[in-house]
Motif scaffolding. Structure first.
Motif, mmCIF file in Angstrom:
data_model
loop_
_atom_site.group_PDB
_atom_site.id
_atom_site.type_symbol
_atom_site.label_atom_id
_atom_site.label_comp_id
_atom_site.label_asym_id
_atom_site.label_seq_id
_atom_site.Cartn_x
_atom_site.Cartn_y
_atom_site.Cartn_z
ATOM 1 N N MET A 55 -64.569 -7.733 47.942
ATOM 2 C CA MET A 55 -65.843 -8.409 47.677
ATOM 3 C C MET A 55 -66.370 -8.086 46.293
ATOM 4 S SD MET A 55 -68.083 -8.441 51.169
ATOM 5 C CE MET A 55 -68.402 -6.690 51.186
ATOM 6 N N LEU A 56 -66.022 -6.922 45.783
ATOM 7 C CA LEU A 56 -66.613 -6.487 44.514
ATOM 8 C C LEU A 56 -65.985 -7.169 43.305
ATOM 9 C CD1 LEU A 56 -68.804 -4.335 43.753
ATOM 10 C CD2 LEU A 56 -66.912 -2.878 43.081
ATOM 11 N N ALA A 57 -64.781 -7.724 43.483
ATOM 12 C CA ALA A 57 -64.040 -8.245 42.328
ATOM 13 C C ALA A 57 -64.833 -9.285 41.550
ATOM 14 C CB ALA A 57 -62.703 -8.828 42.790
ATOM 15 N N VAL A 58 -65.503 -10.207 42.268
ATOM 16 C CA VAL A 58 -66.231 -11.265 41.576
ATOM 17 C C VAL A 58 -67.636 -10.842 41.198
ATOM 18 C CG1 VAL A 58 -64.916 -13.121 42.645
ATOM 19 C CG2 VAL A 58 -66.957 -12.261 43.791
ATOM 20 N N ALA A 59 -68.064 -9.636 41.627
ATOM 21 C CA ALA A 59 -69.426 -9.183 41.340
ATOM 22 C C ALA A 59 -69.522 -8.325 40.091
ATOM 23 C CB ALA A 59 -69.982 -8.394 42.535
ATOM 24 N N VAL A 60 -68.379 -7.835 39.579
ATOM 25 C CA VAL A 60 -68.396 -6.894 38.453
ATOM 26 C C VAL A 60 -69.097 -7.469 37.213
ATOM 27 C CG1 VAL A 60 -66.940 -5.668 36.798
ATOM 28 C CG2 VAL A 60 -66.451 -5.526 39.230
ATOM 29 N N PRO A 61 -68.836 -8.724 36.809
ATOM 30 C CA PRO A 61 -69.556 -9.226 35.629
ATOM 31 C C PRO A 61 -71.077 -9.202 35.793
ATOM 32 C CG PRO A 61 -67.700 -10.653 36.147
ATOM 33 C CD PRO A 61 -67.836 -9.712 37.296
ATOM 34 N N THR A 62 -71.574 -9.518 36.979
ATOM 35 C CA THR A 62 -73.016 -9.490 37.229
ATOM 36 C C THR A 62 -73.544 -8.061 37.195
ATOM 37 O OG1 THR A 62 -72.765 -11.445 38.637
ATOM 38 C CG2 THR A 62 -74.827 -10.212 38.827
ATOM 39 N N ALA A 80 -65.137 -1.546 34.278
ATOM 40 C CA ALA A 80 -63.784 -1.510 34.828
ATOM 41 C C ALA A 80 -63.607 -0.327 35.771
ATOM 42 C CB ALA A 80 -62.762 -1.438 33.691
ATOM 43 N N TRP A 81 -64.283 0.799 35.474
ATOM 44 C CA TRP A 81 -64.155 1.973 36.333
ATOM 45 C C TRP A 81 -64.884 1.798 37.662
ATOM 46 C CZ3 TRP A 81 -60.534 5.289 36.302
ATOM 47 C CH2 TRP A 81 -59.906 5.645 35.120
ATOM 48 N N VAL A 82 -65.772 0.826 37.756
ATOM 49 C CA VAL A 82 -66.387 0.520 39.045
ATOM 50 C C VAL A 82 -65.309 0.056 40.021
ATOM 51 C CG1 VAL A 82 -68.013 -0.993 40.265
ATOM 52 C CG2 VAL A 82 -68.633 -0.015 38.051
ATOM 53 N N MET A 83 -64.352 -0.712 39.534
ATOM 54 C CA MET A 83 -63.216 -1.113 40.357
ATOM 55 C C MET A 83 -62.185 0.010 40.454
ATOM 56 S SD MET A 83 -63.631 -4.169 41.586
ATOM 57 C CE MET A 83 -61.953 -4.643 42.014
ATOM 58 N N SER A 84 -61.881 0.639 39.338
ATOM 59 C CA SER A 84 -60.811 1.628 39.302
ATOM 60 C C SER A 84 -61.168 2.892 40.083
ATOM 61 C CB SER A 84 -60.487 2.010 37.852
ATOM 62 O OG SER A 84 -60.100 0.877 37.110
ATOM 63 N N GLY A 85 -62.447 3.238 40.148
ATOM 64 C CA GLY A 85 -62.861 4.437 40.866
ATOM 65 C C GLY A 85 -62.462 4.403 42.324
ATOM 66 N N TYR A 86 -62.597 3.252 42.945
ATOM 67 C CA TYR A 86 -62.216 3.103 44.353
ATOM 68 C C TYR A 86 -60.709 3.274 44.522
ATOM 69 C CZ TYR A 86 -61.917 1.033 49.026
ATOM 70 O OH TYR A 86 -61.672 0.810 50.352
ATOM 71 N N VAL A 87 -59.948 2.624 43.640
ATOM 72 C CA VAL A 87 -58.484 2.729 43.703
ATOM 73 C C VAL A 87 -58.051 4.171 43.493
ATOM 74 C CG1 VAL A 87 -56.328 1.994 42.610
ATOM 75 C CG2 VAL A 87 -58.181 0.347 42.953
ATOM 76 N N LEU A 88 -58.721 4.874 42.570
ATOM 77 C CA LEU A 88 -58.377 6.262 42.283
ATOM 78 C C LEU A 88 -58.570 7.133 43.522
ATOM 79 C CD1 LEU A 88 -57.495 8.017 39.840
ATOM 80 C CD2 LEU A 88 -59.909 8.526 39.470
ATOM 81 N N ILE A 104 -66.766 -14.107 50.321
ATOM 82 C CA ILE A 104 -67.988 -13.430 50.745
ATOM 83 C C ILE A 104 -68.646 -12.741 49.553
ATOM 84 C CG2 ILE A 104 -68.899 -11.595 52.217
ATOM 85 C CD1 ILE A 104 -66.575 -12.218 54.152
ATOM 86 N N GLY A 105 -67.806 -12.129 48.683
ATOM 87 C CA GLY A 105 -68.362 -11.492 47.494
ATOM 88 C C GLY A 105 -69.068 -12.477 46.595
ATOM 89 N N GLY A 106 -68.497 -13.683 46.443
ATOM 90 C CA GLY A 106 -69.155 -14.706 45.632
ATOM 91 C C GLY A 106 -70.488 -15.136 46.220
ATOM 92 N N LEU A 107 -70.540 -15.309 47.541
ATOM 93 C CA LEU A 107 -71.795 -15.701 48.199
ATOM 94 C C LEU A 107 -72.854 -14.609 48.076
ATOM 95 C CD1 LEU A 107 -70.295 -17.291 51.441
ATOM 96 C CD2 LEU A 107 -71.410 -18.521 49.576
ATOM 97 N N LEU A 108 -72.445 -13.351 48.312
ATOM 98 C CA LEU A 108 -73.405 -12.251 48.253
ATOM 99 C C LEU A 108 -73.896 -12.019 46.830
ATOM 100 C CD1 LEU A 108 -71.751 -9.689 50.709
ATOM 101 C CD2 LEU A 108 -73.777 -11.102 51.117
ATOM 102 N N THR A 109 -73.021 -12.220 45.841
ATOM 103 C CA THR A 109 -73.430 -12.039 44.450
ATOM 104 C C THR A 109 -74.506 -13.039 44.066
ATOM 105 O OG1 THR A 109 -71.220 -11.212 43.897
ATOM 106 C CG2 THR A 109 -72.604 -11.894 42.069
ATOM 107 N N GLU A 110 -74.450 -14.224 44.651
ATOM 108 C CA GLU A 110 -75.503 -15.212 44.403
ATOM 109 C C GLU A 110 -76.845 -14.707 44.922
ATOM 110 O OE1 GLU A 110 -75.245 -18.316 42.802
ATOM 111 O OE2 GLU A 110 -73.321 -17.472 42.169
ATOM 112 N N LEU A 111 -76.851 -13.955 46.022
ATOM 113 C CA LEU A 111 -78.092 -13.378 46.554
ATOM 114 C C LEU A 111 -78.533 -12.159 45.747
ATOM 115 C CD1 LEU A 111 -77.274 -13.472 50.395
ATOM 116 C CD2 LEU A 111 -78.686 -15.089 49.097
ATOM 117 N N GLY A 112 -77.570 -11.447 45.173
ATOM 118 C CA GLY A 112 -77.838 -10.208 44.445
ATOM 119 C C GLY A 112 -76.668 -9.272 44.639
#
Length: 466
Positions: A1-8, A21-29, A127-135
């Motif tokens: 869900m977070l993938a499409v929210a990072v730019p916002t 980028a570390w917002v995504m990478s931190g989870y993978v780490l 779902i991430g795209g829809l939720l990002t529209e809400l915030g």
């Protein structure tokens, strides 16, 4: 869900590109670094206990991420939720594998489990795209409600388990420490490939240190009285093939998905919601994984279905290689729908093969190994396509045509990964055929030569006395 929210998130919190980028990478780490340890902890400390405990940790830190007001809190929250997933997911999988006897029932349960996971990969984008529209904060809060519901259900539905007996020869603390450190350093080195310009020396140093710790871990496990990982488990060729196949398949899938997302949002200017809806066709695995894959596995076996999934993935990613600036959605659709179908075919059978014929005492370990390879696969796939894209883009003039050429070059990475995966899975086809031939040669026969499944090893059944 977070993938499409990072730019916002980056725009709202004023983060640099590297921090975002570390917002995504931190989870993978966190996930890749502790999955092996998490899988073994489920065997030694209790599967239900590990699942419930770390699901609670996941809930708390996901909530913390939703309330974050600066980048470092967000990265810490993502890292800890990744660690929680590293302990929680192998425990969940081993609960399933130990709840059903080996055979069709367990295979069916694992296919459902993998189908739900595959659906999460695909539907998470929408779902991430829809939720990002809400915030964007709802991308963190939504899992809190879902995890809370799962926690309440698990407390009631998961049967209690006896408290594990204390390990008579103690715990392998040095092995656990070296394994976690090695996985963290390797994962860190891999995800740093995405962060170009931050120093190649640090990246290579992390990878070298990680490999050195892997060697140290091997020595420790050979000498330990109660090893964290029994090295003999790697003699199971089918399990190793499944783990390597999962790394290559998932890495290619996420790498392809990442490039397509960048192409649609950055080059075509599509919104996050429009991009998510466009990629919804890849979510066909939600339907196909539980409905079609079990029938194919029952009829053709795991190895053939996995190989078919790799072949479809080769077709899907290959069809997208000539992508153009003005491609219509109709031109993209074949690649997206075939990629989703390939995921539905390959992911579940790989999950079965990774735990098949493993003793119950090591199901958590086998699950941990599978998810370690899977997480490294996603990290390798995304990091490699990002690095290749960056190198290709440096040679261009920054024009849209040059950017498009860089995307095309990076799309070669997932194609190469699934080609390698197809070669690995083809070894399973040959070995599976040999096992089938041996089984048929040794099977007992009835008067008409049919296998009746009874002991007898070729003796004919006596004629009943009328």
């Amino acid at each position: 869900m977070l993938a499409v929210a990072v730019p916002t998130i980056r725009a709202d919190l004023g983060l640099t590109t590297a921090s975002a980028a570390w917002v995504m990478s931190g989870y993978v780490l966190g996930y890749a670094g502790f999955t092996l340890l998490g899988g073994r902890a489920a065997d030694l400390l209790g599967r239900r206990r590990m699942f419930l405990t770390w699901l609670g940790v996941f809930l708390v830190f996901s909530m913390l991420g939703g309330f974050a007001i600066n980048g470092w809190v967000l990265v810490v929250a993502r890292f800890v939720t990744g660690v929680a997933a590293a302990f929680m997911t192998p425990a969940a999988m081993s609960i399933i594998t130990t709840s059903y006897p080996e055979g069709p029932q367990r295979d069916q349960a694992l296919l459902v489990f993998a189908g739900v996971g595959a659906g999460g990969f695909s539907l998470g984008l929408v779902i991430g795209g829809l939720l990002t529209e809400l915030g964007w904060r709802w991308v963190f809060f939504a899992p809190v409600f879902l995890a809370g519901a799962i926690l309440l259900a698990a407390l009631r539905l998961l049967p209690a388990e006896p408290r594990p007996e204390p390990a008579p020869r103690g715990h392998d603390l040095f092995g656990a420490a070296s394994a976690a450190a090695a996985m963290l350093l390797l994962a860190y080195g891999i995800v740093r490939l995405e962060h170009r310009g931050e120093g190649l020396g640090l990246t290579l140093g992390a990878l070298a240190a990680g490999m050195a710790l892997v060697a140290a871990f091997t020595v420790i496990e050979r000498r330990a009285k109660a090893p964290l990982v029994r090295l003999g488990i790697f003699r199971r060729a089918a399990m190793v093939r499944a783990d390597v196949g999962a790394l290559l398949f998932v890495g290619a899938f996420f790498g392809f998905q990442f490039v397509v997302t960048l192409y649609l949002q950055e080059l075509r200017g599509w919104s996050s919601l429009r991009t998510a809806i466009a990629l919804l066709s890849m979510g066909c695995d939600v339907v196909l994984a539980p409905a079609l894959t079990p029938r194919l596995v029952n009829r053709y076996g795991n190895s053939r279905v996995v190989f078919g999934g790799f072949l479809l993935a080769i077709v899907a990613y290959g069809l997208f290689l000539p992508v153009d600036r003005d491609w219509s959605y109709a031109a993209m659709f074949p690649s997206l729908i075939i990629a989703g179908t390939a995921f539905a075919l390959a992911y579940g059978p790989l999950t079965i093969a990774a735990t098949d014929s493993v003793t119950e005492e090591e199901h958590g370990l086998a699950s941990g190994l599978l998810y370690t390879f899977t997480q490294f696969g996603s990290a390798v796939g995304i990091s490699t396509v990002t690095a290749v894209y960056g190198i290709a883009a440096l040679g261009g003039d920054g024009s849209p045509d040059a950017v498009l050429d860089a995307y095309r070059t990076s799309l070669v990475v997932p194609v190469v990964m699934v080609l390698l995966g197809a070669a690995v899975s083809a070894l399973g086809l040959r070995n599976g055929a040999r096992r089938t031939a041996r089984h048929e040669a040794a099977a007992p026969v009835t008067r008409d030569g049919a296998d009746d499944g009874s002991p007898g090893h070729g003796r004919r059944r006596p004629t009943p006395n009328p």
